[in-house]
Design a protein around this motif. Structure first.
Motif, PDB file in Angstrom:
ATOM      1  N   GLN A 131       0.848  -1.185   0.000  1.00  0.00           N
ATOM      2  CA  GLN A 131       0.000   0.000   0.000  1.00  0.00           C
ATOM      3  C   GLN A 131       0.889   1.242   0.000  1.00  0.00           C
ATOM      4  O   GLN A 131       1.651   1.468   0.935  1.00  0.00           O
ATOM      5  N   VAL A 132       0.778   1.998  -1.056  1.00  0.00           N
ATOM      6  CA  VAL A 132       1.621   3.175  -1.246  1.00  0.00           C
ATOM      7  C   VAL A 132       0.950   4.402  -0.632  1.00  0.00           C
ATOM      8  O   VAL A 132      -0.253   4.609  -0.801  1.00  0.00           O
ATOM      9  N   LYS A 133       1.724   5.196   0.057  1.00  0.00           N
ATOM     10  CA  LYS A 133       1.199   6.433   0.630  1.00  0.00           C
ATOM     11  C   LYS A 133       1.073   7.470  -0.478  1.00  0.00           C
ATOM     12  O   LYS A 133       1.951   8.281  -0.722  1.00  0.00           O
ATOM     13  N   GLY A 134      -0.049   7.411  -1.173  1.00  0.00           N
ATOM     14  CA  GLY A 134      -0.292   8.301  -2.303  1.00  0.00           C
ATOM     15  C   GLY A 134      -1.487   7.791  -3.074  1.00  0.00           C
ATOM     16  O   GLY A 134      -2.222   6.919  -2.615  1.00  0.00           O
ATOM     17  N   ASN A 135      -1.708   8.353  -4.288  1.00  0.00           N
ATOM     18  CA  ASN A 135      -2.836   7.920  -5.111  1.00  0.00           C
ATOM     19  C   ASN A 135      -2.352   6.987  -6.229  1.00  0.00           C
ATOM     20  O   ASN A 135      -1.185   6.603  -6.273  1.00  0.00           O
ATOM     21  N   PHE A 136      -3.265   6.644  -7.147  1.00  0.00           N
ATOM     22  CA  PHE A 136      -2.905   5.724  -8.221  1.00  0.00           C
ATOM     23  C   PHE A 136      -1.751   6.246  -9.064  1.00  0.00           C
ATOM     24  O   PHE A 136      -0.865   5.497  -9.474  1.00  0.00           O
ATOM     25  N   ASP A 137      -1.753   7.529  -9.341  1.00  0.00           N
ATOM     26  CA  ASP A 137      -0.705   8.103 -10.183  1.00  0.00           C
ATOM     27  C   ASP A 137       0.674   7.926  -9.546  1.00  0.00           C
ATOM     28  O   ASP A 137       1.666   7.677 -10.245  1.00  0.00           O
ATOM     29  N   ASP A 138       0.747   8.029  -8.226  1.00  0.00           N
ATOM     30  CA  ASP A 138       2.007   7.767  -7.515  1.00  0.00           C
ATOM     31  C   ASP A 138       2.408   6.303  -7.659  1.00  0.00           C
ATOM     32  O   ASP A 138       3.585   5.980  -7.850  1.00  0.00           O
ATOM     33  N   CYS A 139       1.404   5.415  -7.579  1.00  0.00           N
ATOM     34  CA  CYS A 139       1.671   3.972  -7.725  1.00  0.00           C
ATOM     35  C   CYS A 139       2.226   3.655  -9.107  1.00  0.00           C
ATOM     36  O   CYS A 139       3.183   2.877  -9.254  1.00  0.00           O
ATOM     37  N   LEU A 140       1.633   4.246 -10.144  1.00  0.00           N
ATOM     38  CA  LEU A 140       2.083   3.960 -11.506  1.00  0.00           C
ATOM     39  C   LEU A 140       3.489   4.506 -11.745  1.00  0.00           C
ATOM     40  O   LEU A 140       4.327   3.841 -12.371  1.00  0.00           O
TER      41      LEU A 140
END
Length: 360
Positions: A131-140
């Motif tokens: 689980q990344v501390k951010g939104n989908f764009d941060d994940c991509l």
């Protein structure tokens, strides 16, 4: 002996970048139903409406079409692990296809921004979930960086192999209808799906299978609507988690799809999405996750503005099954949890509650 559907690669191998000898990783994806929806046609005031029900894919969403091609190509290239950024459906699909291929899967999801239904699928298929501390764009962004610098294979829709698989949905529509619809609408998030439909319909046109391109419409949630706003949205917010994406990776391809087909982009509120989510369940018998109702909600909005007059054949892709995110189905119009009524274990009590009169 009846023919069993063999998955999109084998069914359309002459139209995909594969040879019969290539490794094919499939769970039998594709071949999803194109369902007539007369109640929706009446609501939209058009001739005919068909729902392309992609929730009938193996992991419950359209993502499986592209995952079979992406993971098959990864296997052919000797990959041992795949990585994907996801709002949920991609993680479920990547994990399942990685298991079938004998690979490890790593999925990056926005912390607290994924439904439990989708997360449970990734867990069940033994994905390494971060689980990344951010939104989908941060994940991509993070997934791309890892793929560029470490031995993991990226299977997001920025991977061109994904679009090759997803384009087969357009082939299936034409297979059933015998022609292209006048208009085809769908939810719009990272924009890979509208790009893939454009690719598929364009190929059908060039092969002479259809005489015209359908107008392609991508519909977003108002809180996550970069296409209608004209640029990225820094902090996208909507209950439609599958399309909560502020900086779509397939921006240019989606713009090309709109221009080439004289299509359009639209946006609807969360309230409009949930209304259509309930309408589809109660009036057409098709249970979808809220995000999947966005395309139909957008067309309803356009119909009230008189934009659909004269259309005879409309197709709407509903992208994911309702069991992906069932919590919304258990709430009423005011957001309160629906509780089944209790009744004594007696026929007379049940009949009384239902207002039934005894047979004479």
């Amino acid at each position: 002996m009846a023919h069993q559907w063999r998955g999109v690669i084998r069914e359309y191998i002459d139209r995909l970048p594969f040879e019969a000898s290539d490794p094919i990783v499939t769970l039998g994806e594709g071949g999803t139903p194109l369902l007539e929806a007369p109640a929706l046609a009446k609501l939209l005031d058009v001739g005919n409406v068909h729902l392309k029900f992609e929730g009938m894919n193996p992991t419950g969403s359209f993502k499986d079409r592209g995952m079979t091609t992406a993971v098959s190509k990864a296997k052919a290239r000797g990959a041992q692990a795949v990585i994907a950024a996801s709002t949920g459906n991609t993680s479920a699909s990547a994990a399942a296809y990685a298991v079938k291929a004998g690979m490890t899967s790593v999925v990056l999801v926005p912390a607290g921004k994924i439904s439990w239904g989708k997360l449970s699928q990734a867990v069940a298929h033994k994905a390494q979930i971060l689980q990344v501390k951010g939104n989908f764009d941060d994940c991509l962004r993070l997934a791309r960086e890892l793929s560029d610098n470490y031995p993991v294979f990226l299977v997001n829709s920025v991977n061109p192999d994904r679009l090759q698989g997803q384009k087969t949905a357009a082939f299936e529509v034409v297979d059933v209808l015998g022609q292209a619809p006048d208009l085809h609408a769908m939810p719009l998030g990272n924009a890979g799906n509208i790009s893939a439909y454009h690719l598929g319909y364009r190929e059908d046109l060039e092969l002479g299978r259809i005489k015209k391109l359908p107008r392609l419409f991508g519909i977003q949630a108002e809180g996550s609507a970069p296409f209608t706003k004209g640029g990225p949205v820094a902090k996208p917010e909507t209950i439609a988690t599958a399309i909560r994406i502020g900086n779509p990776a397939s921006w240019d391809l989606a713009q090309a799809a709109k221009t080439d087909t004289n299509g359009g982009f639209g946006a609807v509120s969360d309230k409009e999405i949930l209304w259509m989510h309930r309408f589809l369940s109660q009036e057409t018998g098709v249970f979808v996750e809220p995000s999947s109702a966005t395309g139909a909600a957008g067309l309803y909005k356009l119909s009230k503005q008189g934009e659909l007059k004269g259309l005879d054949q409309v197709v709407i892709t509903v992208t994911g099954h309702g069991l992906k995110d069932p919590d919304w189905a258990l709430k009423d119009d005011r957001g309160k949890k629906i509780k089944p009524r209790k009744v004594a274990a007696a026929a007379v009590a049940v009949a009384g509650l239902l207002g039934l009169e005894k047979n004479r």
